[in-house]
Design a protein around this motif. Structure first.
Motif, PDB file in Angstrom:
ATOM      1  N   PRO A  75      -6.787   0.292   8.264  1.00 48.12           N
ATOM      2  CA  PRO A  75      -7.099  -0.644   7.154  1.00 48.12           C
ATOM      3  C   PRO A  75      -5.970  -1.646   6.931  1.00 48.12           C
ATOM      4  O   PRO A  75      -5.336  -1.688   5.882  1.00 48.12           O
ATOM      5  CB  PRO A  75      -7.265   0.300   5.971  1.00 48.12           C
ATOM      6  CG  PRO A  75      -6.309   1.421   6.257  1.00 48.12           C
ATOM      7  CD  PRO A  75      -6.333   1.605   7.758  1.00 48.12           C
ATOM      8  N   ILE A  76      -5.725  -2.471   7.950  1.00 51.18           N
ATOM      9  CA  ILE A  76      -4.605  -3.424   7.927  1.00 51.18           C
ATOM     10  C   ILE A  76      -5.117  -4.815   8.285  1.00 51.18           C
ATOM     11  O   ILE A  76      -5.896  -4.978   9.223  1.00 51.18           O
ATOM     12  CB  ILE A  76      -3.507  -3.023   8.930  1.00 51.18           C
ATOM     13  CG1 ILE A  76      -2.954  -1.621   8.626  1.00 51.18           C
ATOM     14  CG2 ILE A  76      -2.369  -4.049   8.936  1.00 51.18           C
ATOM     15  CD1 ILE A  76      -1.999  -1.099   9.680  1.00 51.18           C
ATOM     16  N   SER A  77      -4.658  -5.823   7.540  1.00 48.91           N
ATOM     17  CA  SER A  77      -4.895  -7.223   7.892  1.00 48.91           C
ATOM     18  C   SER A  77      -3.543  -7.887   8.148  1.00 48.91           C
ATOM     19  O   SER A  77      -2.542  -7.537   7.507  1.00 48.91           O
ATOM     20  CB  SER A  77      -5.624  -7.960   6.770  1.00 48.91           C
ATOM     21  OG  SER A  77      -6.955  -7.506   6.651  1.00 48.91           O
ATOM     22  N   ILE A  78      -3.515  -8.831   9.085  1.00 48.83           N
ATOM     23  CA  ILE A  78      -2.270  -9.522   9.435  1.00 48.83           C
ATOM     24  C   ILE A  78      -2.415 -11.017   9.176  1.00 48.83           C
ATOM     25  O   ILE A  78      -3.384 -11.643   9.604  1.00 48.83           O
ATOM     26  CB  ILE A  78      -1.896  -9.280  10.913  1.00 48.83           C
ATOM     27  CG1 ILE A  78      -1.694  -7.774  11.179  1.00 48.83           C
ATOM     28  CG2 ILE A  78      -0.636 -10.053  11.279  1.00 48.83           C
ATOM     29  CD1 ILE A  78      -1.407  -7.433  12.629  1.00 48.83           C
ATOM     30  N   VAL A  79      -1.431 -11.562   8.470  1.00 51.61           N
ATOM     31  CA  VAL A  79      -1.381 -13.002   8.192  1.00 51.61           C
ATOM     32  C   VAL A  79      -0.150 -13.570   8.898  1.00 51.61           C
ATOM     33  O   VAL A  79       0.972 -13.087   8.687  1.00 51.61           O
ATOM     34  CB  VAL A  79      -1.268 -13.276   6.674  1.00 51.61           C
ATOM     35  CG1 VAL A  79      -1.103 -14.773   6.414  1.00 51.61           C
ATOM     36  CG2 VAL A  79      -2.477 -12.729   5.934  1.00 51.61           C
ATOM     37  N   ASN A  80      -0.354 -14.579   9.737  1.00 53.05           N
ATOM     38  CA  ASN A  80       0.763 -15.245  10.410  1.00 53.05           C
ATOM     39  C   ASN A  80       1.137 -16.489   9.623  1.00 53.05           C
ATOM     40  O   ASN A  80       0.339 -17.417   9.484  1.00 53.05           O
ATOM     41  CB  ASN A  80       0.353 -15.613  11.842  1.00 53.05           C
ATOM     42  CG  ASN A  80       1.517 -16.155  12.661  1.00 53.05           C
ATOM     43  OD1 ASN A  80       2.466 -16.726  12.122  1.00 53.05           O
ATOM     44  ND2 ASN A  80       1.457 -15.974  13.960  1.00 53.05           N
ATOM     45  N   LYS A  83      -7.532  -5.798   2.944  1.00 50.15           N
ATOM     46  CA  LYS A  83      -7.570  -4.378   3.287  1.00 50.15           C
ATOM     47  C   LYS A  83      -6.444  -3.647   2.564  1.00 50.15           C
ATOM     48  O   LYS A  83      -5.670  -4.242   1.822  1.00 50.15           O
ATOM     49  CB  LYS A  83      -7.493  -4.204   4.793  1.00 50.15           C
ATOM     50  CG  LYS A  83      -8.700  -4.825   5.510  1.00 50.15           C
ATOM     51  CD  LYS A  83      -8.696  -4.561   6.990  1.00 50.15           C
ATOM     52  CE  LYS A  83      -9.917  -5.184   7.655  1.00 50.15           C
ATOM     53  NZ  LYS A  83      -9.918  -4.971   9.120  1.00 50.15           N
ATOM     54  N   LYS A  84      -6.354  -2.352   2.796  1.00 49.30           N
ATOM     55  CA  LYS A  84      -5.372  -1.530   2.073  1.00 49.30           C
ATOM     56  C   LYS A  84      -3.941  -2.029   2.281  1.00 49.30           C
ATOM     57  O   LYS A  84      -3.121  -2.029   1.365  1.00 49.30           O
ATOM     58  CB  LYS A  84      -5.474  -0.071   2.535  1.00 49.30           C
ATOM     59  CG  LYS A  84      -4.568   0.877   1.764  1.00 49.30           C
ATOM     60  CD  LYS A  84      -4.569   2.278   2.369  1.00 49.30           C
ATOM     61  CE  LYS A  84      -5.924   2.935   2.252  1.00 49.30           C
ATOM     62  NZ  LYS A  84      -5.900   4.340   2.754  1.00 49.30           N
ATOM     63  N   ILE A  85      -3.664  -2.480   3.507  1.00 43.67           N
ATOM     64  CA  ILE A  85      -2.318  -2.971   3.835  1.00 43.67           C
ATOM     65  C   ILE A  85      -2.431  -4.397   4.361  1.00 43.67           C
ATOM     66  O   ILE A  85      -3.247  -4.686   5.233  1.00 43.67           O
ATOM     67  CB  ILE A  85      -1.651  -2.073   4.892  1.00 43.67           C
ATOM     68  CG1 ILE A  85      -1.465  -0.654   4.352  1.00 43.67           C
ATOM     69  CG2 ILE A  85      -0.305  -2.649   5.334  1.00 43.67           C
ATOM     70  CD1 ILE A  85      -1.025   0.354   5.388  1.00 43.67           C
TER      71      ILE A  85
END
Length: 288
Positions: free
Chosen positions: A106-111, A186-188
């Motif tokens: 449950p992880i999303s990544i923003v660059n 998401k959670k993280i």
């Protein structure tokens, strides 16, 4: 599998723990105690690694983080990953992305590079990105990022709202496309890039990670990457000098304010196994 991580998995209780009620303070305090114990275990094992991942952990980091989990349980966990150019932050985030896909994390990544201002008119004026840089234009200055929008988007994600972030094209045109990439809350939420070090957003994060790597290795990685991109060697050296100057000016000052300093030379397989072990222990609960 790395022997240290195998030991961690073998030494942990194989039976799942009865899940406490995280809607209650007592339940969240139990979770905090459990996570603190496991984090200490990871730190102690990492010290034995051939190339440790954790070069430094602030003494009060875990207590502060767990206090936040207890008192603001519904807010998403915000993690920044920063470091100088070619330190390994993007490579590490790529490994995290692989783990997300493999284990449905449950992880999303923003660059944050996507928050560069649109400088296409300036590039057209001077003929190329490199020509613009050679005029002394400071590409990595905080003024060249949409930091108000970045802060607004991070805040929305932290509060459970999906967002559409801009996309900065890395093809030398300097074009930024608004609302181009959808990011799920998401959670993280991991926010990666040098802009995460800037004062406009740096205070937002629950966990601040700095990827550290010596200049010799960074330079080799940078020039190797330039070859892959068919960049002229002389021009690549010019750009290396620029990113070193920008790194000292904008990124390195944030190092002392980070909670964790991670090793940019850490074996990626070892890093992945630690990440997946963390996923294992944070999901080691069963319903009553």
């Amino acid at each position: 599998m790395n022997a240290l991580i195998r030991d961690l998995i073998d030494n942990k209780e194989t039976e799942k723990i009865q899940k406490p009620n995280f809607d209650t303070r007592i339940g969240r305090e139990f979770l905090a105690f459990y996570l603190k114990t496991k984090f200490k275990q990871i730190v102690n094992y990492d010290k034995k690694a051939e190339k440790s991942l954790l070069l430094f952990v602030k003494p009060n980091f875990m207590d502060n983080f767990l206090d936040r989990l207890i008192n603001k349980p519904r807010r998403k966990i915000l993690i920044s990953i920063t470091g100088e150019s070619a330190s390994g932050k993007s490579t590490i985030c790529a490994e995290i992305q692989k783990s997300i896909e493999r284990n449905n994390l449950p992880i999303s990544i923003v660059n944050t590079d996507n928050y560069f201002n649109d400088i296409s008119n300036l590039i057209k004026k001077y003929g190329s990105f490199d020509a613009l840089r050679d005029t002394g234009y400071d590409v990595d200055s905080p003024h060249n990022f949409q930091l108000d929008l970045l802060r607004e988007d991070i805040e929305k994600l932290a509060n459970g709202q999906d967002v559409k972030i801009p996309q900065y094209l890395v093809n030398g045109t300097g074009i930024s496309i608004a609302n181009a990439i959808e990011i799920k809350s998401k959670k993280i939420i991991i926010v990666e890039g040098m802009a995460a070090t800037y004062k406009e957003v740096h205070d937002m994060f629950d966990i601040k990670i700095y990827i550290d790597l010596n200049n010799k290795t960074r330079k080799k990685r940078f020039l190797d990457r330039a070859k892959i991109r068919n960049q002229d060697h002389e021009n690549a050296l010019k750009h290396w000098e620029y990113v070193c100057t920008a790194g000292k000016k904008y990124v390195m000052p944030a190092k002392d304010n980070c909670d964790i300093i991670a090793n940019g030379e850490c074996n990626l397989e070892y890093f992945t196994q630690i990440l997946e072990y963390i996923n294992l222990i944070t999901n080691n609960f069963c319903e009553v």
